[in-house]
Design a protein around this motif. Structure first.
Motif, PDB file in Angstrom:
ATOM      1  N   ASP A 122       1.030  -1.318   0.023  1.00 32.31           N
ATOM      2  CA  ASP A 122      -0.014  -0.171   0.207  1.00 32.31           C
ATOM      3  C   ASP A 122       0.947   1.257   0.074  1.00 32.31           C
ATOM      4  O   ASP A 122       2.098   1.340   0.630  1.00 32.31           O
ATOM      5  N   SER A 123       0.212   2.164  -0.614  1.00 29.21           N
ATOM      6  CA  SER A 123       0.952   3.517  -0.699  1.00 29.21           C
ATOM      7  C   SER A 123       0.014   4.725  -0.394  1.00 29.21           C
ATOM      8  O   SER A 123      -1.193   4.500  -0.803  1.00 29.21           O
ATOM      9  N   VAL A 124       0.286   5.726   0.447  1.00 26.71           N
ATOM     10  CA  VAL A 124      -0.502   6.819   0.712  1.00 26.71           C
ATOM     11  C   VAL A 124       0.121   8.033   0.376  1.00 26.71           C
ATOM     12  O   VAL A 124       1.213   8.450   0.715  1.00 26.71           O
ATOM     13  N   GLY A 125      -0.843   9.193   0.066  1.00 25.13           N
ATOM     14  CA  GLY A 125      -0.277  10.551   0.080  1.00 25.13           C
ATOM     15  C   GLY A 125      -1.150  11.725   0.349  1.00 25.13           C
ATOM     16  O   GLY A 125      -2.617  11.282   0.211  1.00 25.13           O
ATOM     17  N   ALA A 142      -3.394   3.970  -2.682  1.00 29.14           N
ATOM     18  CA  ALA A 142      -3.043   2.914  -3.895  1.00 29.14           C
ATOM     19  C   ALA A 142      -2.530   1.607  -3.055  1.00 29.14           C
ATOM     20  O   ALA A 142      -1.901   1.503  -2.147  1.00 29.14           O
ATOM     21  N   ASP A 143      -3.220   0.526  -3.455  1.00 34.35           N
ATOM     22  CA  ASP A 143      -3.058  -0.854  -3.024  1.00 34.35           C
ATOM     23  C   ASP A 143      -2.714  -1.707  -4.211  1.00 34.35           C
ATOM     24  O   ASP A 143      -3.350  -1.950  -5.013  1.00 34.35           O
ATOM     25  N   SER A 161       1.869   0.523  -6.737  1.00 35.88           N
ATOM     26  CA  SER A 161       1.202   1.517  -5.512  1.00 35.88           C
ATOM     27  C   SER A 161       1.995   2.842  -5.382  1.00 35.88           C
ATOM     28  O   SER A 161       1.390   4.143  -5.502  1.00 35.88           O
ATOM     29  N   GLN A 162       3.389   2.738  -5.399  1.00 34.77           N
ATOM     30  CA  GLN A 162       4.091   3.790  -5.198  1.00 34.77           C
ATOM     31  C   GLN A 162       4.299   4.910  -6.456  1.00 34.77           C
ATOM     32  O   GLN A 162       4.208   6.184  -6.264  1.00 34.77           O
ATOM     33  N   ALA A 180       2.292   4.058 -14.480  1.00 30.69           N
ATOM     34  CA  ALA A 180       2.403   2.681 -14.146  1.00 30.69           C
ATOM     35  C   ALA A 180       2.466   1.821 -15.094  1.00 30.69           C
ATOM     36  O   ALA A 180       3.130   0.782 -14.941  1.00 30.69           O
ATOM     37  N   HIS A 181       1.772   2.294 -16.357  1.00 31.61           N
ATOM     38  CA  HIS A 181       1.904   0.943 -17.472  1.00 31.61           C
ATOM     39  C   HIS A 181       3.241   1.127 -18.003  1.00 31.61           C
ATOM     40  O   HIS A 181       3.629   0.175 -18.695  1.00 31.61           O
ATOM     41  N   LYS A 182       4.227   1.896 -17.673  1.00 38.57           N
ATOM     42  CA  LYS A 182       5.485   1.793 -18.096  1.00 38.57           C
ATOM     43  C   LYS A 182       6.060   0.492 -17.529  1.00 38.57           C
ATOM     44  O   LYS A 182       7.307   0.166 -17.977  1.00 38.57           O
TER      45      LYS A 182
END
Length: 287
Positions: free
Chosen positions: A42-45, A62-63, A75-76, A111-113
């Motif tokens: 998980d990441s949070v901001g 994001a999870d 997620s990051q 993210a798709h990269k």
């Protein structure tokens, strides 16, 4: 802006704007725990922005998709993209729903990269944009956004907050229930499907299959709590069950909820992340 924590020897990255401590409008608390997993995915901001002279706040969670490739990295990337492009999006779009949509598209592109067809992966996303006395929300996947409020007629009695889920989960079970309601399949078949929890939408693939986006805002009252939580939270503690935990101010409330989950002592406990936002009691400013 990055703040790093270590939890059971695993590093988790959280992005929080230090200026939020001095925010005129909002109090924010967040908490993460790795659960029984080997890696925190998980990441949070949380970040402040300026929308033509108005202070606005963005919270994003994001999870990483469990059991798939590179969930923590996905997620990051999603959270870092939101934080990095937030102010730019505010300057580019006048409509706040467009800001959230634009940020989700940019995050998916980034993210798709790292997406690999041979080792697919991705992350879910929930984001909430707070503007004065209102908020807008976007969701992709199965994390939840919940508004906790004390109904007006019960405020004098100080009864606990009542939860209202703002978004839907993009999972197979919800789609099956909808088909059962329309008569295409039986309720028994819908409820008995072993893949009910399978995700139908996430970030990281070439396109985002399903998105929930609020075109009109929800009014945010004093004493309200808006809670962003990964499925590791709400699958362990029911939203009504956690309501007393949220009576405290946001930083303590977030700690309370995570501690509540840990007390369940689930040997298969998923990663958990929670962000709690409260509007400070101030003279109402009309935007």
């Amino acid at each position: 802006m990055a703040k790093e924590e270590k939890d059971k020897g695993n590093k988790t990255t959280n992005l929080q704007d230090p200026a939020i401590i001095n925010s005129f409008y909002w109090k924010v608390g967040y908490k993460q725990n790795i659960g029984s997993r080997e890696e925190q995915q998980d990441s949070v901001g949380v970040v402040l922005g300026d929308a033509r002279g108005k202070e606005v706040l963005l919270a994003v969670l994001a999870d990483g998709m469990g059991g798939m490739h590179d969930g923590a990295r996905f997620s990051q990337i999603v959270v870092e993209s939101h934080v990095r492009h937030f102010q730019e999006a505010l300057e580019q779009f006048e409509r706040y729903p467009s800001v959230l949509a634009h940020l989700a598209v940019l995050a998916n592109q980034e993210a798709h990269k790292i997406y690999d067809d041979k080792k697919p992966g991705g992350a879910t996303l929930i984001s909430v944009l707070f503007v004065g006395d209102y908020f807008y929300a976007l969701s992709v996947g199965d994390s939840r956004i919940t508004l906790y409020r004390k109904p007006e007629q019960r405020r004098a009695n100080k009864n606990m907050m009542v939860p209202l889920q703002i978004n839907r989960e993009h999972v197979l079970g919800a789609a099956l229930d909808e088909r059962a309601w329309m008569g295409f399949i039986s309720y028994e078949d819908a409820e008995g499907n072993m893949y009910r929890g399978s995700l139908l939408s996430s970030l990281g693939d070439e396109t985002i299959r399903r998105v929930d986006l609020m075109e009109k805002p929800v009014r945010f009252l004093s004493e309200d709590r808006v809670v962003l939580m990964s499925d590791g939270i709400y699958r362990s503690v029911d939203e009504k069950e956690m309501a007393p935990d949220l009576e405290a101010e946001p930083s303590i409330a977030a700690d309370n909820v995570v501690q509540h989950v840990l007390e369940k002592q689930d040997p298969d406990q998923d990663n958990m992340s929670i962000i709690v936002i409260e509007k400070k009691t101030t003279n109402t400013v009309i935007y």
